[in-house]
Every structure is written in C-alpha cells, then in structure tokens.
Design a protein around this motif. Structure first.
Motif, mmCIF file in Angstrom:
data_model
loop_
_atom_site.group_PDB
_atom_site.id
_atom_site.type_symbol
_atom_site.label_atom_id
_atom_site.label_comp_id
_atom_site.label_asym_id
_atom_site.label_seq_id
_atom_site.Cartn_x
_atom_site.Cartn_y
_atom_site.Cartn_z
ATOM 1 N N ASN A 5 15.244 -7.174 -9.659
ATOM 2 C CA ASN A 5 14.424 -6.488 -8.659
ATOM 3 C C ASN A 5 14.580 -4.971 -8.755
ATOM 4 O O ASN A 5 13.605 -4.232 -8.659
ATOM 5 C CB ASN A 5 14.784 -6.954 -7.251
ATOM 6 N N ALA A 8 12.765 -3.789 -11.830
ATOM 7 C CA ALA A 8 11.318 -3.852 -11.608
ATOM 8 C C ALA A 8 10.854 -2.692 -10.735
ATOM 9 O O ALA A 8 9.817 -2.079 -11.010
ATOM 10 C CB ALA A 8 10.948 -5.183 -10.974
ATOM 11 N N ILE A 9 11.617 -2.370 -9.701
ATOM 12 C CA ILE A 9 11.260 -1.251 -8.822
ATOM 13 C C ILE A 9 11.307 0.061 -9.589
ATOM 14 O O ILE A 9 10.390 0.890 -9.504
ATOM 15 C CB ILE A 9 12.181 -1.213 -7.587
ATOM 16 N N LEU A 11 11.062 0.523 -12.854
ATOM 17 C CA LEU A 11 9.976 0.560 -13.830
ATOM 18 C C LEU A 11 8.639 0.842 -13.162
ATOM 19 O O LEU A 11 7.821 1.610 -13.683
ATOM 20 C CB LEU A 11 9.913 -0.753 -14.601
ATOM 21 N N ALA A 12 8.392 0.229 -12.017
ATOM 22 C CA ALA A 12 7.135 0.463 -11.305
ATOM 23 C C ALA A 12 7.018 1.925 -10.878
ATOM 24 O O ALA A 12 5.952 2.534 -11.003
ATOM 25 C CB ALA A 12 7.039 -0.456 -10.096
ATOM 26 N N LEU A 13 8.112 2.494 -10.374
ATOM 27 C CA LEU A 13 8.089 3.902 -9.994
ATOM 28 C C LEU A 13 7.878 4.811 -11.201
ATOM 29 O O LEU A 13 7.110 5.780 -11.146
ATOM 30 C CB LEU A 13 9.385 4.271 -9.274
ATOM 31 N N ILE A 15 6.431 4.048 -14.170
ATOM 32 C CA ILE A 15 5.074 3.884 -14.694
ATOM 33 C C ILE A 15 4.062 4.519 -13.740
ATOM 34 O O ILE A 15 3.108 5.164 -14.178
ATOM 35 C CB ILE A 15 4.774 2.392 -14.947
ATOM 36 N N GLY A 16 4.269 4.363 -12.450
ATOM 37 C CA GLY A 16 3.384 4.988 -11.475
ATOM 38 C C GLY A 16 3.400 6.505 -11.583
ATOM 39 O O GLY A 16 2.364 7.155 -11.494
ATOM 40 N N TYR A 17 4.575 7.077 -11.807
ATOM 41 C CA TYR A 17 4.686 8.529 -11.960
ATOM 42 C C TYR A 17 3.942 9.001 -13.203
ATOM 43 O O TYR A 17 3.207 9.993 -13.167
ATOM 44 C CB TYR A 17 6.166 8.932 -12.023
#
Length: 60
Positions: A5, A8-9, A11-13, A15-17
């Motif tokens: 988790n 994943a958090i 990586l999401a942050l 990629i979002g950046y």
C-alpha cells in the motif's frame, strides 16, 4: 498499512506529479503558440489598412 500500500501510494503520487509537470508544459506550449499566432494576426490587421492607405497616397 503494509508495504504494498505504501509503495502504491508513493508511486501514484510520483506519477501524478510527473503528469502534472507534463500537463503544465503542454498547456504552456499551447498558450505560447496561440499567442504567437494572435500576434501575427494583429500585425496583419494593422498592416492591411495601412497598405491600402499608403498605396492610395502614392498613386495620387
């Protein structure tokens, strides 16, 4: 929370950046190109009446 988790958090942050940076760059490029085209149109709008005015003055 387990490690998956958290990864994943993060990586999401990340990629979002990166996507946010790319979006800002693309929008900036679009606005720059649009502004350059508007400058060309503005010069043409100002130059065309001046051309006819000068041409008529030189004929007479």
């Amino acid at each position: 929370m387990n490690a998956r988790n958290i990864i994943a958090i993060l990586l999401a942050l990340g990629i979002g950046y990166v996507l946010w940076i790319v979006l800002k760059w693309v929008l900036g490029l679009i606005f720059t190109v649009t502004f350059a085209l508007l400058q060309i149109v503005a010069v043409a709008v100002l130059a065309l009446p001046l051309y006819f005015f000068i041409r008529n003055r030189l004929k007479s």
